[in-house]
Design an enzyme around this catalytic site. Structure first.
Site, PDB file in Angstrom:
ATOM      1  N   HIS A   1       0.854  -1.310   0.431  1.00  0.00           N
ATOM      2  CA  HIS A   1      -0.132  -0.052   0.089  1.00  0.00           C
ATOM      3  C   HIS A   1       0.983   1.241   0.182  1.00  0.00           C
ATOM      4  O   HIS A   1       0.080   2.641  -0.119  1.00  0.00           O
ATOM      5  CB  HIS A   1      -1.148   0.637   0.795  1.00  0.00           C
ATOM      6  CG  HIS A   1      -2.205  -1.545   1.326  1.00  0.00           C
ATOM      7  ND1 HIS A   1      -3.280  -1.083  -0.325  1.00  0.00           N
ATOM      8  CD2 HIS A   1      -2.481  -2.018   1.884  1.00  0.00           C
ATOM      9  CE1 HIS A   1      -3.272  -1.797   0.022  1.00  0.00           C
ATOM     10  NE2 HIS A   1      -3.235  -2.428   1.408  1.00  0.00           N
TER      11      HIS A   1
ATOM     12  N   ASP B   1      -4.715 -12.734   3.297  1.00  0.00           N
ATOM     13  CA  ASP B   1      -5.978 -12.136   3.854  1.00  0.00           C
ATOM     14  C   ASP B   1      -7.048 -12.438   3.705  1.00  0.00           C
ATOM     15  O   ASP B   1      -8.185 -11.833   3.745  1.00  0.00           O
ATOM     16  CB  ASP B   1      -5.729 -10.556   4.379  1.00  0.00           C
ATOM     17  CG  ASP B   1      -4.802  -9.905   3.516  1.00  0.00           C
ATOM     18  OD1 ASP B   1      -4.960 -10.526   1.999  1.00  0.00           O
ATOM     19  OD2 ASP B   1      -5.092  -8.684   3.645  1.00  0.00           O
TER      20      ASP B   1
ATOM     21  N   ASP C   1      -2.411 -10.573  -2.357  1.00  0.00           N
ATOM     22  CA  ASP C   1      -3.686 -10.179  -1.352  1.00  0.00           C
ATOM     23  C   ASP C   1      -4.850  -9.329  -1.379  1.00  0.00           C
ATOM     24  O   ASP C   1      -5.654  -9.459  -2.756  1.00  0.00           O
ATOM     25  CB  ASP C   1      -2.188  -9.191  -0.289  1.00  0.00           C
ATOM     26  CG  ASP C   1      -3.142  -8.615   0.647  1.00  0.00           C
ATOM     27  OD1 ASP C   1      -2.069  -8.236   1.580  1.00  0.00           O
ATOM     28  OD2 ASP C   1      -3.496  -8.068   1.062  1.00  0.00           O
TER      29      ASP C   1
HETATM   30 ZN   LIG Z   1      -4.375  -6.914   2.578  1.00  0.00          ZN
END
Ligand SMILES: [Zn+2]
Length: 307
Positions: A126, A244, A163
């Site tokens: 990110h 995740d 992800d």
């Molecule tokens: Zn993540």
């Protein structure tokens, strides 16, 4: 095939507060599962070397790098971004995490390893060129890819990101960079609410509904990622390996299982064998349920090894 795991105790000393999901316990959970899966016998273990500050400048703005160094607290916590908090050990952890990714490139390019997995934190995908975001400070995978391009003169590298969150930082850094192919699958609509507007031809975003499970995930990889990767013929494959999207992980609604991580890793291994001399560098991103995180990393590594 030689496979290495790169980690460092410094990466465990970073924490963002009690009960935070991006917790220091994630790394021992992975190590324990690698031991109980027998993978510690077939992998080489390496201590991460902290990155040289000037290499951060491959993808980050100098003023942003200075901001992180200048705001690292000597005690207590410092709020760096909306969700990014530094404790006195965060800067060292972040330098080791970015350094591990660079070290992974060196080990693979020097043919000491075919595959390297960085069991490090904080994660990175990110983090944008000029800002911390999510739980990320430096974009480890982007730094490694840029380093491979610059230091080893690779003309084409691919980054794939499974992800459950869009790799907005990686996209920000490599938009309009035709020598880097970026493929990202993620739940949408979901944090960080990006990745659905087309930006440039080298960015392959494959959003998934919250109801998606194994079939939908495997479909987008088969229909979108693999043809793009095979056409691009990367000289090295980088993986933003977040876990995740696992069904047992409360962070998201997408439901993937251990075997999906093994499957996608096998597909990437096949692409790497065909086009990239088998070279793969994988870096841990998310994955917050400790049991499924450990098992999924083991499945990922088994898939990369073809074990
Ligand atoms: Zn993540």
């Amino acid at each position: 095939m030689s496979v290495g795991i790169i980690s460092h105790f410094a990466c465990q000393a970073h924490d963002m507060g009690e009960h935070h999901p991006e917790s220091p316990d994630r790394l021992p959970a992975i190590q324990n599962q690698l031991i109980s899966s027998g993978l510690d016998f077939v992998t080489r273990q390496y201590d991460a070397i902290p990155i040289d500050r000037k290499l951060l400048g491959l993808v980050h703005d100098p003023a942003y790098i200075a901001y992180i160094f200048d705001n690292a607290p000597s005690e207590g916590y410092a709020q760096i971004g909306e969700d990014a908090v530094m404790n006195p050990h965060t800067l060292s952890a972040a330098l080791h995490a970015a350094g591990a990714a660079v070290q992974a490139v060196d080990l693979v390019m020097k043919e000491e390893l075919k595959v390297a997995f960085c069991a490090t934190r904080p994660p990175g995908h990110h983090a944008e060129r000029k800002s911390a975001m999510g739980f990320c400070f430096f974009n480890n995978i982007a730094i490694a890819a840029a380093y491979a391009r610059q230091h080893y003169q690779l003309s084409r590298v691919a980054i794939v990101d499974f992800d459950v969150h869009h790799g907005n930082g990686t996209e920000d850094i490599f938009t309009d960079e035709p020598n880097v192919l970026f493929c990202s699958s993620f739940q949408h609509p979901f944090y960080p609410f990006s990745g659905t507007e087309p930006t440039s031809a080298n960015i392959i975003n494959t959003p998934l509904d919250a109801s998606a499970s194994s079939n939908e995930f495997r479909q987008v990889i088969t229909d979108r990622w693999l043809p793009a990767l095979n056409a691009f013929k990367p000289e090295m494959i980088f993986i933003s390996a977040g876990f995740d999207a696992h069904a047992e992980d409360d962070m998201s609604q997408v439901r993937l299982y251990d075997n999906d991580y093994r499957w996608v890793s096998e597909q990437l291994r096949a692409v790497a064998k065909q086009h990239s001399k088998g070279r793969i560098v994988s870096v841990l991103e998310g994955g917050y349920d400790l049991s499924s995180l450990g098992r999924s990393v083991a499945a990922h590594i088994n898939g990369l090894i073809g074990y």
